[in-house]
Design an enzyme around this catalytic site. Structure first.
Site, mmCIF file in Angstrom:
data_model
loop_
_atom_site.group_PDB
_atom_site.id
_atom_site.type_symbol
_atom_site.label_atom_id
_atom_site.label_comp_id
_atom_site.label_asym_id
_atom_site.label_seq_id
_atom_site.Cartn_x
_atom_site.Cartn_y
_atom_site.Cartn_z
ATOM 1 N N HIS A 161 26.042 -64.094 31.476
ATOM 2 C CA HIS A 161 25.213 -63.305 30.651
ATOM 3 C C HIS A 161 25.445 -61.862 31.371
ATOM 4 O O HIS A 161 24.798 -61.441 32.330
ATOM 5 C CB HIS A 161 23.696 -63.560 30.954
ATOM 6 N N GLU B 255 25.787 -64.677 26.597
ATOM 7 C CA GLU B 255 24.380 -64.176 26.223
ATOM 8 C C GLU B 255 24.326 -62.881 26.579
ATOM 9 O O GLU B 255 24.893 -62.158 27.414
ATOM 10 C CB GLU B 255 23.646 -65.025 27.317
ATOM 11 N N HIS C 12 16.698 -72.261 31.025
ATOM 12 C CA HIS C 12 15.870 -71.433 32.018
ATOM 13 C C HIS C 12 14.798 -72.448 32.801
ATOM 14 O O HIS C 12 14.168 -73.160 32.451
ATOM 15 C CB HIS C 12 14.815 -70.465 31.159
#
Length: 238
Positions: A43, A70, A190
């Protein structure tokens, strides 16, 4: 079988703390694959405080499992996807200064924006996933964006898990079934860890993929990276 994608952002954070190339992000990704990871996730953020855009370019040359990038779909992110052509592009609604992702997309308010972004990403050959809260109202509008998958934002599940795991997972089961009925693939990520991952998988057996970084890398400090990846894989074998 639910795939384990290892997020290596924290490896880049450690490297950047000293300014050299130790640990080597590319080598860690290759090792993670060798140890059983079925995907590598990064990410990159605009300030490059962990994964750098060059890292994504370097990784794209060597990753042989599913490469997942991401990010917020600004111009630089879109250009990166166009260049790298990863297996999957995951859209998150983070502002540039966010420490970590803390909410999913409002797919109703941002419907037209997401439609355009999804169409462009798919034209580059990437599968598209949209990071989303476990609220039913966002799923039908996610479907109409043209996305291939949604990724369940699981921090609320992780927070409530130790208090009442059945209550914690209930809204996720409901929206997972809705996603399946709509023909959407299903990812999750997450704050998933060795304590809460198995129950999530048992409750939603048709999960396509989980993306785990922070907890997995922390566990690797104690158990070693190879052993840790195998421990996480075993949580998914239910």
């Amino acid at each position: 079988m639910t795939k384990l994608s290892v997020n290596i952002n924290k490896i880049a954070t450690l490297r950047n703390a000293r300014g050299a190339n130790n640990p080597n992000v590319v080598q860690v990704a290759l090792d993670a694959e060798r140890f059983g990871a079925e995907g590598i996730t990064v990410h990159p953020r605009p300030d490059e405080r962990h994964i750098r855009y060059q890292d994504a370019l370097d990784l794209s040359k060597v990753v042989t499992t599913e490469f997942n990038i991401e990010g917020y779909p600004d111009q630089r992110f879109m250009e990166l996807i166009k260049t790298v052509k990863p297996a999957q592009a995951t859209l998150v609604p983070d502002p540039p200064n966010a420490i970590t992702s803390n909410s999913g997309w409002d797919t109703i308010t941002h419907q037209e924006f997401l439609k355009d972004i999804v169409a462009e990403l798919k034209s580059y050959g990437a599968r598209v996933s949209i990071f989303i809260n476990p609220e039913a109202k966002f799923f039908e509008s996610a479907k109409t964006t043209g996305t291939d998958r949604v990724e369940l934002y699981t921090e609320p599940y992780a927070v409530q898990f130790h208090k009442d795991k059945h209550a914690a997972v209930k809204p996720y089961v409901e929206v997972a079934n809705l996603a399946s009925a709509l023909g959407l693939g299903l990812n999750a990520g997450h704050d998933l860890d060795l304590h809460n991952l198995k129950f999530l998988k048992e409750s939603i057996p048709f999960l396509d993929e989980v993306s785990i970084g922070h907890a997995l890398i922390c566990d690797a400090l104690y158990y070693g990276l190879e052993n840790t990846i195998q421990m996480y894989r075993r949580q998914l074998e239910v």
